[in-house]
Design a protein around this motif. Structure first.
Motif, PDB file in Angstrom:
ATOM      1  N   THR A   1       5.026   0.973  -6.464  1.00  0.00           N
ATOM      2  CA  THR A   1       5.530   2.356  -6.454  1.00  0.00           C
ATOM      3  C   THR A   1       5.035   3.131  -5.248  1.00  0.00           C
ATOM      4  O   THR A   1       5.553   4.211  -4.961  1.00  0.00           O
ATOM      5  CB  THR A   1       5.102   3.088  -7.737  1.00  0.00           C
ATOM      6  OG1 THR A   1       3.665   3.039  -7.852  1.00  0.00           O
ATOM      7  CG2 THR A   1       5.724   2.435  -8.963  1.00  0.00           C
ATOM      8  N   THR A   2       4.051   2.591  -4.544  1.00  0.00           N
ATOM      9  CA  THR A   2       3.540   3.275  -3.348  1.00  0.00           C
ATOM     10  C   THR A   2       4.642   3.491  -2.328  1.00  0.00           C
ATOM     11  O   THR A   2       4.687   4.524  -1.653  1.00  0.00           O
ATOM     12  CB  THR A   2       2.395   2.457  -2.720  1.00  0.00           C
ATOM     13  OG1 THR A   2       1.382   2.229  -3.696  1.00  0.00           O
ATOM     14  CG2 THR A   2       1.796   3.187  -1.533  1.00  0.00           C
ATOM     15  N   THR A   3       5.529   2.525  -2.205  1.00  0.00           N
ATOM     16  CA  THR A   3       6.668   2.630  -1.287  1.00  0.00           C
ATOM     17  C   THR A   3       7.931   2.440  -2.119  1.00  0.00           C
ATOM     18  O   THR A   3       8.339   1.310  -2.410  1.00  0.00           O
ATOM     19  CB  THR A   3       6.583   1.570  -0.175  1.00  0.00           C
ATOM     20  OG1 THR A   3       5.302   1.658   0.461  1.00  0.00           O
ATOM     21  CG2 THR A   3       7.682   1.780   0.863  1.00  0.00           C
TER      22      THR A   3
ATOM     23  N   ASN B  60       5.803   4.373   8.096  1.00  0.00           N
ATOM     24  CA  ASN B  60       5.332   4.829   6.786  1.00  0.00           C
ATOM     25  C   ASN B  60       5.547   3.767   5.712  1.00  0.00           C
ATOM     26  O   ASN B  60       4.733   3.619   4.792  1.00  0.00           O
ATOM     27  CB  ASN B  60       6.033   6.122   6.381  1.00  0.00           C
ATOM     28  CG  ASN B  60       5.512   7.323   7.148  1.00  0.00           C
ATOM     29  OD1 ASN B  60       4.443   7.263   7.771  1.00  0.00           O
ATOM     30  ND2 ASN B  60       6.248   8.417   7.111  1.00  0.00           N
ATOM     31  N   GLU B  61       6.648   3.046   5.825  1.00  0.00           N
ATOM     32  CA  GLU B  61       6.986   2.058   4.798  1.00  0.00           C
ATOM     33  C   GLU B  61       6.290   0.716   5.027  1.00  0.00           C
ATOM     34  O   GLU B  61       5.724   0.140   4.089  1.00  0.00           O
ATOM     35  CB  GLU B  61       8.502   1.860   4.768  1.00  0.00           C
ATOM     36  CG  GLU B  61       9.252   3.092   4.262  1.00  0.00           C
ATOM     37  CD  GLU B  61      10.690   3.171   4.755  1.00  0.00           C
ATOM     38  OE1 GLU B  61      11.307   4.236   4.579  1.00  0.00           O
ATOM     39  OE2 GLU B  61      11.181   2.175   5.352  1.00  0.00           O
ATOM     40  N   TRP B  62       6.303   0.233   6.274  1.00  0.00           N
ATOM     41  CA  TRP B  62       5.859  -1.127   6.529  1.00  0.00           C
ATOM     42  C   TRP B  62       4.408  -1.232   6.984  1.00  0.00           C
ATOM     43  O   TRP B  62       3.771  -2.266   6.766  1.00  0.00           O
ATOM     44  CB  TRP B  62       6.768  -1.793   7.561  1.00  0.00           C
ATOM     45  CG  TRP B  62       8.114  -2.144   7.004  1.00  0.00           C
ATOM     46  CD1 TRP B  62       9.304  -1.533   7.266  1.00  0.00           C
ATOM     47  CD2 TRP B  62       8.404  -3.187   6.058  1.00  0.00           C
ATOM     48  NE1 TRP B  62      10.317  -2.139   6.556  1.00  0.00           N
ATOM     49  CE2 TRP B  62       9.798  -3.158   5.811  1.00  0.00           C
ATOM     50  CE3 TRP B  62       7.623  -4.143   5.417  1.00  0.00           C
ATOM     51  CZ2 TRP B  62      10.416  -4.048   4.937  1.00  0.00           C
ATOM     52  CZ3 TRP B  62       8.236  -5.028   4.543  1.00  0.00           C
ATOM     53  CH2 TRP B  62       9.618  -4.980   4.315  1.00  0.00           C
ATOM     54  N   ILE B  63       3.872  -0.207   7.613  1.00  0.00           N
ATOM     55  CA  ILE B  63       2.494  -0.260   8.107  1.00  0.00           C
ATOM     56  C   ILE B  63       1.543   0.465   7.155  1.00  0.00           C
ATOM     57  O   ILE B  63       0.546  -0.100   6.694  1.00  0.00           O
ATOM     58  CB  ILE B  63       2.382   0.342   9.516  1.00  0.00           C
ATOM     59  CG1 ILE B  63       3.324  -0.378  10.491  1.00  0.00           C
ATOM     60  CG2 ILE B  63       0.935   0.280  10.003  1.00  0.00           C
ATOM     61  CD1 ILE B  63       3.015  -1.834  10.688  1.00  0.00           C
ATOM     62  N   PHE B  64       1.863   1.721   6.846  1.00  0.00           N
ATOM     63  CA  PHE B  64       0.994   2.503   5.971  1.00  0.00           C
ATOM     64  C   PHE B  64       1.340   2.293   4.496  1.00  0.00           C
ATOM     65  O   PHE B  64       0.498   2.487   3.629  1.00  0.00           O
ATOM     66  CB  PHE B  64       1.084   3.988   6.322  1.00  0.00           C
ATOM     67  CG  PHE B  64       0.659   4.301   7.730  1.00  0.00           C
ATOM     68  CD1 PHE B  64      -0.664   4.181   8.103  1.00  0.00           C
ATOM     69  CD2 PHE B  64       1.590   4.697   8.679  1.00  0.00           C
ATOM     70  CE1 PHE B  64      -1.067   4.468   9.406  1.00  0.00           C
ATOM     71  CE2 PHE B  64       1.207   4.990   9.982  1.00  0.00           C
ATOM     72  CZ  PHE B  64      -0.125   4.866  10.353  1.00  0.00           C
TER      73      PHE B  64
ATOM     74  N   SER C 208      -1.436  -2.815   2.115  1.00  0.00           N
ATOM     75  CA  SER C 208      -0.857  -2.277   3.351  1.00  0.00           C
ATOM     76  C   SER C 208      -1.382  -3.036   4.555  1.00  0.00           C
ATOM     77  O   SER C 208      -2.497  -3.577   4.539  1.00  0.00           O
ATOM     78  CB  SER C 208      -1.188  -0.793   3.495  1.00  0.00           C
ATOM     79  OG  SER C 208      -2.586  -0.583   3.527  1.00  0.00           O
ATOM     80  N   VAL C 209      -0.585  -3.050   5.592  1.00  0.00           N
ATOM     81  CA  VAL C 209      -1.021  -3.633   6.861  1.00  0.00           C
ATOM     82  C   VAL C 209      -2.182  -2.813   7.417  1.00  0.00           C
ATOM     83  O   VAL C 209      -3.189  -3.365   7.880  1.00  0.00           O
ATOM     84  CB  VAL C 209       0.161  -3.682   7.855  1.00  0.00           C
ATOM     85  CG1 VAL C 209      -0.314  -4.083   9.239  1.00  0.00           C
ATOM     86  CG2 VAL C 209       1.230  -4.650   7.349  1.00  0.00           C
ATOM     87  N   TYR C 210      -2.065  -1.518   7.395  1.00  0.00           N
ATOM     88  CA  TYR C 210      -3.128  -0.617   7.816  1.00  0.00           C
ATOM     89  C   TYR C 210      -4.249  -0.656   6.788  1.00  0.00           C
ATOM     90  O   TYR C 210      -4.004  -0.583   5.582  1.00  0.00           O
ATOM     91  CB  TYR C 210      -2.560   0.796   7.939  1.00  0.00           C
ATOM     92  CG  TYR C 210      -3.545   1.850   8.379  1.00  0.00           C
ATOM     93  CD1 TYR C 210      -3.817   2.046   9.735  1.00  0.00           C
ATOM     94  CD2 TYR C 210      -4.192   2.661   7.455  1.00  0.00           C
ATOM     95  CE1 TYR C 210      -4.709   3.014  10.152  1.00  0.00           C
ATOM     96  CE2 TYR C 210      -5.091   3.633   7.857  1.00  0.00           C
ATOM     97  CZ  TYR C 210      -5.344   3.805   9.207  1.00  0.00           C
ATOM     98  OH  TYR C 210      -6.231   4.775   9.608  1.00  0.00           O
ATOM     99  N   VAL C 211      -5.486  -0.797   7.248  1.00  0.00           N
ATOM    100  CA  VAL C 211      -6.626  -0.837   6.333  1.00  0.00           C
ATOM    101  C   VAL C 211      -6.902   0.576   5.831  1.00  0.00           C
ATOM    102  O   VAL C 211      -7.145   1.480   6.637  1.00  0.00           O
ATOM    103  CB  VAL C 211      -7.878  -1.406   7.029  1.00  0.00           C
ATOM    104  CG1 VAL C 211      -9.079  -1.347   6.096  1.00  0.00           C
ATOM    105  CG2 VAL C 211      -7.618  -2.835   7.500  1.00  0.00           C
TER     106      VAL C 211
END
Length: 580
Positions: free
Chosen positions: A498-500, A465-469, A386-389
């Protein structure tokens, strides 16, 4: 920050390293973290104790030379109690450095040390009380030797500091809290008079001292995070000029301390001059350079890349992408600092995207397009992340500064957001509003999302939710057909993790015909979704996302039959222009 090989305390390296160069490419930020930082076992307890006060002002009075590993300091911090009471002061300092004395409100205090924390019992201070801490200390610099972990090594002609993310306590006593921005900072450095010293703010005095010494006195009155304070000491030449962005009557000083070598100066003048152009351009699209009352500039030092120290970047290679990246940090990272290290993409993603912005603005279109293609391939070289750590990884510097995720994916998710906003005036208004709203402070991902939604009027929950988290990227497959004037596009996707499970959002299709090409756009809200429309020319082929707004792969594109439903709209005009 860009292209660091290692995070360190103080760097003192022999002169020949300045001649080294790398074949720096957009996607090849080579990080080899051998960081000596270790989150102590009692880090949470320490953080709770340190949360009882807020730092307000700091003065560093240091003695630093380039020809010895020894240095000493006298640091004064003005602070304020923000808990009901404070009876024990805690600050951080590398335990290899020797503390000579600690004073609180000019009274000498006993102290004890545990790992990298120093505990100072004091008279009880009440909520709202202002107090002063003064710490005298000395020791040896951590020296960086390329390809090795931090170790004591032979000194050389240039010494500088690097403090991101948890390295400030390697060279000065501090509370390493992102939320505790100093409202101002003084940096005084005494050294031999053959040296110059670069630091934050304005150079207010150069004071001659006995024994061929000199003291450089730098002062900045802008809020500053602990890791953006820096010094660089060496036999520099001052190559300075002015930028002239719209919106202010005065010019902005661009003060550069570069290696004192004629070939180096002459060979880099034109590249350094691009700083003026970029300050003016970024002031247009991000808002006025946030520290315009003081300066911007560079100190050249062999650090393996660049570090966006506030108002004076430390940089090794004078190269346009480095200049653009570190300059953009003055907005994204310095003016508005990530509120937690989990949100570091707000610093690094925007700085990396700024490299693309200057390329697309000043270079030919194909170069910018190649940059996007290379970045997308790099991002998709691994299927997840994810982009978000994620929580729990905020003290792992290798994860914080993961080039693929925090830098490049962060940058081109921003590019995708620009596409979702679908209006550059609104997109750049979002960036300016974000800068103004959180000026001199910190922000987290949700803060940026809130500004983007407020300015654009769009609900961006799915996007973030999809692209950052979320993790991964989609692989699109298309089945299309045309019957007379009716076209159907059936779009499906599988995701790399499967996370997104689904990436919702706008997506473009280019329809190729013998008379020209037409781009149409739809919003995919579910998998295996069919878009029906009227189109009056015969389609030869269809491309998915032809301008590469979205990080994705292509599975298959098939011309088939029997997927046509009632057309929902007519595409007009035809053909249309292939640009936004």
């Amino acid at each position: 920050m860009k292209n660091f090989i290692l995070f360190i305390l103080m760097i003192t390296i022999s002169n020949h390293l300045f001649s080294q160069r790398v074949d720096e490419k957009f996607i090849e930020n080579k990080f080899e973290h051998h960081s000596h930082f270790r989150a102590p076992d009692n880090y949470t307890v320490q953080s709770l104790l340190m949360s009882k006060y807020k730092m307000k002002f700091i003065k560093l009075d240091l003695y630093v030379e380039t020809d010895t590993n020894y240095f000493s300091g006298n640091v004064t911090i003005n602070a304020k109690v923000i808990a009901p009471t404070l009876d024990t002061l805690v600050f951080e300092l590398n335990d290899s450095l020797i503390i000579d004395s600690v004073k609180i409100n000019n009274q000498l205090k006993p102290f004890y040390r545990l790992d990298w924390q120093t505990f100072v019992p004091s008279n009880t201070l009440s909520n709202g009380a202002n107090f002063t801490i003064q710490i005298c200390y000395h020791g040896l610099k951590f020296i960086y030797a390329e390809g090795a972990s931090p170790a004591f090594a032979s000194p050389g002609p240039y010494t500088c500091t690097l403090s991101e993310s948890y390295e400030a306590s390697n060279w000065y006593p501090v509370k390493q809290s992102l939320g505790d921005k100093f409202d101002s900072v003084y940096v005084f450095v005494t050294t031999k008079n053959i040296n110059k010293v670069g630091s934050q703010g304005l150079l207010t005095a150069i004071v001659p001292l006995p024994n061929n010494k000199v003291r450089y006195e730098w002062k900045s009155r802008y809020p500053i995070a602990y890791y953006l304070i820096s010094i660089a000491v060496g036999n520099y030449v001052d190559y300075s000029f002015y930028a002239h962005p719209n919106g202010i009557s005065d010019s902005i000083l661009v003060q550069n301390y570069i290696k004192n070598d004629t070939v180096n100066v002459i060979g880099n003048e034109l590249l350094i001059d691009t700083t003026r152009t970029y300050i003016e351009y970024f002031s247009e699209i991000f808002g006025l350079y946030p520290f315009y009352k003081e300066k911007y500039g560079h100190c050249q030092a062999p650090i393996g890349g660049g570090m966006e120290n506030q108002t004076m970047t430390t940089i090794q290679w004078i190269e346009s992408s480095f200049i653009a990246h570190e300059l953009a940090h003055q907005w994204f990272g310095d003016n508005v600092t990530c509120g937690t290290w989990n949100d570091v993409w707000l610093n690094e993603g925007f700085a990396t995207y700024a490299e693309y912005l200057v390329t697309s603005h000043y270079d030919i279109l194909s170069v910018a397009q190649n940059m996007i293609n290379s970045a997308h391939n790099y991002i998709m070289s691994s299927p997840n992340g994810s982009v978000y750590v994620p929580l729990g990884q905020e003290t792992d510097e290798s994860r914080l500064f993961d080039d693929r995720l925090s830098y490049v994916k962060g940058a081109f998710v921003i590019h995708n957001l620009r596409f979702e906003i679908n209006n550059d005036s609104i997109f750049f208004a979002i960036l300016k509003t974000y800068q103004n709203q959180f000026r001199g402070s910190t922000a987290i991902t949700i803060d940026f999302k809130s500004v983007a939604e407020q300015v654009s009027g769009k609900n961006l929950t799915d996007f973030f939710n999809e692209w950052i988290f979320g993790e991964g990227y989609p692989t699109y497959s298309l089945v299309w057909t045309q019957k007379n004037d009716t076209v159907a596009l059936n779009l499906s996707q599988i995701t790399s993790t499967t996370t997104t499970p689904l990436f919702k959002g706008n997506i473009e299709f280019k329809l190729h015909t013998s008379t020209g090409d037409t781009i149409v756009k739809f919003y995919q809200s579910q998998n295996n979704q069919t878009f029906n429309f009227v189109f009056h020319n015969n389609i030869d082929s269809v491309d998915i996302d032809p301008r590469c707004w979205i990080i994705h792969r292509i599975g298959s594109v098939i011309n088939s039959v029997n997927i046509i439903d009632k057309p929902s709209f007519v595409v007009y005009p035809n053909p249309c222009n292939d640009f936004m």
